[in-house]
Design a protein around this motif. Structure first.
Motif, short mmCIF file in Angstrom:
data_model
loop_
_atom_site.label_atom_id
_atom_site.label_comp_id
_atom_site.label_asym_id
_atom_site.label_seq_id
_atom_site.Cartn_x
_atom_site.Cartn_y
_atom_site.Cartn_z
N TYR A 115 4.86 -6.92 -4.35
CA TYR A 115 5.73 -6.77 -3.17
C TYR A 115 6.27 -8.12 -2.71
N GLN A 116 5.42 -9.12 -2.67
CA GLN A 116 5.86 -10.45 -2.23
C GLN A 116 7.00 -10.96 -3.10
N LYS A 117 6.98 -10.65 -4.37
CA LYS A 117 8.05 -11.08 -5.26
C LYS A 117 9.39 -10.42 -4.89
N TYR A 118 9.35 -9.20 -4.32
CA TYR A 118 10.59 -8.58 -3.83
C TYR A 118 11.18 -9.42 -2.71
N GLU A 119 10.34 -9.84 -1.78
CA GLU A 119 10.82 -10.61 -0.63
C GLU A 119 11.16 -12.05 -0.99
N GLN A 120 10.66 -12.53 -2.10
CA GLN A 120 10.97 -13.89 -2.56
C GLN A 120 12.12 -13.90 -3.56
N ALA A 121 12.69 -12.73 -3.80
CA ALA A 121 13.81 -12.56 -4.74
C ALA A 121 13.44 -12.99 -6.16
N GLU A 122 12.18 -12.83 -6.51
CA GLU A 122 11.74 -13.15 -7.86
C GLU A 122 11.66 -11.90 -8.73
N ARG A 123 11.75 -10.74 -8.09
CA ARG A 123 11.63 -9.47 -8.79
C ARG A 123 12.40 -8.42 -8.00
N SER A 124 12.94 -7.42 -8.69
CA SER A 124 13.66 -6.32 -8.05
C SER A 124 12.87 -5.04 -8.22
N PRO A 125 12.87 -4.18 -7.20
CA PRO A 125 12.14 -2.93 -7.33
C PRO A 125 12.86 -1.96 -8.27
N ASP A 144 0.83 -1.21 0.00
CA ASP A 144 0.00 0.00 0.00
C ASP A 144 0.86 1.26 0.00
N LYS A 145 1.90 1.28 0.82
CA LYS A 145 2.79 2.44 0.89
C LYS A 145 3.51 2.68 -0.42
N LEU A 146 3.82 1.61 -1.13
CA LEU A 146 4.55 1.71 -2.39
C LEU A 146 3.63 1.88 -3.60
N GLY A 147 2.34 1.70 -3.38
CA GLY A 147 1.38 1.83 -4.48
C GLY A 147 1.48 0.70 -5.49
N ILE A 148 1.80 -0.50 -4.99
CA ILE A 148 1.91 -1.67 -5.85
C ILE A 148 1.02 -2.78 -5.29
N VAL A 167 14.17 3.80 -3.56
CA VAL A 167 14.33 5.05 -2.79
C VAL A 167 13.18 5.21 -1.79
N ILE A 168 11.97 4.91 -2.23
CA ILE A 168 10.81 5.02 -1.34
C ILE A 168 10.92 4.02 -0.19
N ILE A 169 11.36 2.81 -0.48
CA ILE A 169 11.55 1.80 0.58
C ILE A 169 12.56 2.30 1.61
N ALA A 170 13.67 2.82 1.15
CA ALA A 170 14.69 3.33 2.07
C ALA A 170 14.13 4.48 2.90
N ASP A 171 13.33 5.34 2.28
CA ASP A 171 12.72 6.46 3.02
C ASP A 171 11.71 5.97 4.05
N ILE A 172 10.93 4.97 3.71
CA ILE A 172 9.93 4.43 4.65
C ILE A 172 10.62 3.96 5.93
N PHE A 173 11.73 3.26 5.77
CA PHE A 173 12.43 2.70 6.92
C PHE A 173 13.51 3.62 7.48
N ASP A 174 13.75 4.75 6.80
CA ASP A 174 14.79 5.70 7.18
C ASP A 174 16.15 5.00 7.29
N ILE A 175 16.46 4.23 6.25
CA ILE A 175 17.75 3.53 6.17
C ILE A 175 18.39 3.82 4.82
N SER A 176 19.66 3.48 4.71
CA SER A 176 20.36 3.74 3.46
C SER A 176 20.06 2.67 2.41
N ILE A 177 20.14 3.09 1.18
CA ILE A 177 19.99 2.14 0.08
C ILE A 177 21.15 1.14 0.11
#
Length: 68
Positions: free
Chosen positions: A31-41, A22-26, A47-57
């Motif tokens: 999203y599940q494919k990102y965590e399953q290493a089947e797809r890359s953002p 929802d936060k990423l608008g996808i 950049v949005i993911i890094a901003d959500i968690f306030d961590i570095s890319i």
């Protein structure tokens, strides 16, 4: 690897996969494919993911061991 770091950080923040989608608008499936290493953002999404968690890319991409 990226997918493992993403999953670990998401869980530490208490977010569900649906929350992240929802936060990423996808779709949940995309999203599940990102965590399953089947797809890359896209760069924009990464950049949005890094901003959500306030961590570095670099941390997300396993180029750095420190979150900040």
């Amino acid at each position: 690897m990226f997918n493992e770091r993403l999953r670990n950080v998401r869980k530490k923040c208490g977010l569900t996969q649906q929350n992240m989608a929802d936060k990423l608008g996808i779709s949940l499936n995309a999203y599940q494919k990102y965590e399953q290493a089947e797809r890359s953002p896209s760069l924009e999404c990464l950049v949005i993911i890094a901003d959500i968690f306030d961590i570095s890319i670099d941390y997300l991409l396993c180029r750095d061991e420190f979150i900040r």
